[in-house]
Motif scaffolding. Structure first.
Motif, short mmCIF file in Angstrom:
data_model
loop_
_atom_site.label_atom_id
_atom_site.label_comp_id
_atom_site.label_asym_id
_atom_site.label_seq_id
_atom_site.Cartn_x
_atom_site.Cartn_y
_atom_site.Cartn_z
N GLY A 42 0.76 -1.23 0.00
CA GLY A 42 0.00 0.00 0.00
C GLY A 42 0.80 1.29 0.00
O GLY A 42 0.22 2.37 -0.04
N VAL A 43 2.11 1.21 0.03
CA VAL A 43 2.93 2.42 0.09
C VAL A 43 2.90 3.14 -1.26
O VAL A 43 3.02 2.52 -2.32
N GLN A 44 2.74 4.45 -1.20
CA GLN A 44 2.73 5.28 -2.39
C GLN A 44 3.97 6.17 -2.37
O GLN A 44 4.18 6.93 -1.43
N GLY A 45 4.80 6.05 -3.41
CA GLY A 45 5.99 6.87 -3.50
C GLY A 45 5.64 8.30 -3.89
O GLY A 45 4.50 8.60 -4.27
N PRO A 46 6.61 9.19 -3.84
CA PRO A 46 6.37 10.59 -4.20
C PRO A 46 6.27 10.76 -5.72
O PRO A 46 6.82 9.97 -6.49
N VAL A 47 5.60 11.79 -6.15
CA VAL A 47 5.63 12.18 -7.56
C VAL A 47 7.02 12.74 -7.82
O VAL A 47 7.51 13.59 -7.07
N HIS A 48 7.68 12.22 -8.85
CA HIS A 48 9.04 12.66 -9.14
C HIS A 48 9.37 12.44 -10.61
O HIS A 48 8.60 11.83 -11.35
N LEU A 49 10.55 12.90 -11.01
CA LEU A 49 11.06 12.73 -12.37
C LEU A 49 12.51 12.27 -12.29
O LEU A 49 13.18 12.50 -11.29
N PHE A 50 12.98 11.64 -13.35
CA PHE A 50 14.39 11.30 -13.54
C PHE A 50 14.83 11.87 -14.88
O PHE A 50 14.04 11.94 -15.82
N ASP A 51 16.10 12.22 -14.98
CA ASP A 51 16.63 12.75 -16.23
C ASP A 51 17.17 11.66 -17.15
O ASP A 51 17.76 11.95 -18.19
N VAL A 52 16.95 10.40 -16.78
CA VAL A 52 17.39 9.25 -17.57
C VAL A 52 16.27 8.21 -17.61
O VAL A 52 15.36 8.23 -16.79
N GLU A 53 16.36 7.33 -18.56
CA GLU A 53 15.45 6.19 -18.62
C GLU A 53 15.78 5.21 -17.50
O GLU A 53 16.94 5.01 -17.17
N GLN A 54 14.75 4.62 -16.92
CA GLN A 54 14.91 3.54 -15.94
C GLN A 54 14.18 2.31 -16.45
O GLN A 54 13.13 2.43 -17.10
N ILE A 55 14.72 1.13 -16.13
CA ILE A 55 14.06 -0.13 -16.48
C ILE A 55 13.79 -0.88 -15.19
O ILE A 55 14.71 -1.14 -14.41
N TRP A 56 12.52 -1.21 -14.96
CA TRP A 56 12.06 -1.91 -13.77
C TRP A 56 11.55 -3.29 -14.16
O TRP A 56 10.66 -3.39 -15.02
N THR A 57 12.07 -4.34 -13.54
CA THR A 57 11.53 -5.69 -13.71
C THR A 57 10.98 -6.13 -12.37
O THR A 57 11.71 -6.17 -11.37
N PHE A 58 9.70 -6.45 -12.35
CA PHE A 58 9.00 -6.80 -11.11
C PHE A 58 9.14 -8.29 -10.85
O PHE A 58 8.86 -9.12 -11.70
#
Length: 124
Positions: A42-58
């Motif tokens: 249930g945790v909600q992270g902050p609204v944010h931006l990155f200046d690079v691409e990120q790749i997430w594998t769940f």
């Protein structure tokens, strides 16, 4: 070649998650960072931006990914490619989630209201 032993991985904890750095410039990688993110239910992270691409594998659990006003759901085995300069927020499902994430080592993050760019410690 650099071999980073499990005991050398670095753990960073925020109010929202635990990030374990597996490779980064300070752990023997010159250009890329790789880390595991574990988020409680249930945790909600902050609204944010990155200046690079990120790749997430769940690996486990589920996350809602808000990306420039659109929401996607990712679960085990799914990979999300988050483009640079795109507003994002991740929210953990009822079991939380675990993901492996990679990005260039010189990545900077910021929140839309603050504007000051920082390199998170799990990327450095």
């Amino acid at each position: 070649m650099t071999l980073v032993r499990h005991a050398e991985s670095r753990r960073s904890e925020t109010p929202n998650a635990v990030m374990t750095t597996l490779a980064s410039p300070t752990l023997g990688s010159a250009r890329s960072s790789l880390w595991r993110t574990e988020v409680r239910p249930g945790v909600q992270g902050p609204v944010h931006l990155f200046d690079v691409e990120q790749i997430w594998t769940f690996l486990a659990g589920e996350a809602a990914i808000e990306l420039d006003g659109e929401t996607f759901t990712a679960g085990p085995g799914d990979t999300a490619v988050l483009p640079a300069h795109t507003t994002r927020r991740l929210t953990a499902g009822p079991q939380g989630y675990t993901a492996i994430v990679t990005a260039p080592a010189d990545a900077h993050a910021w929140t839309p209201d603050a504007g000051n760019k920082v390199t998170p410690p799990w990327i450095a």
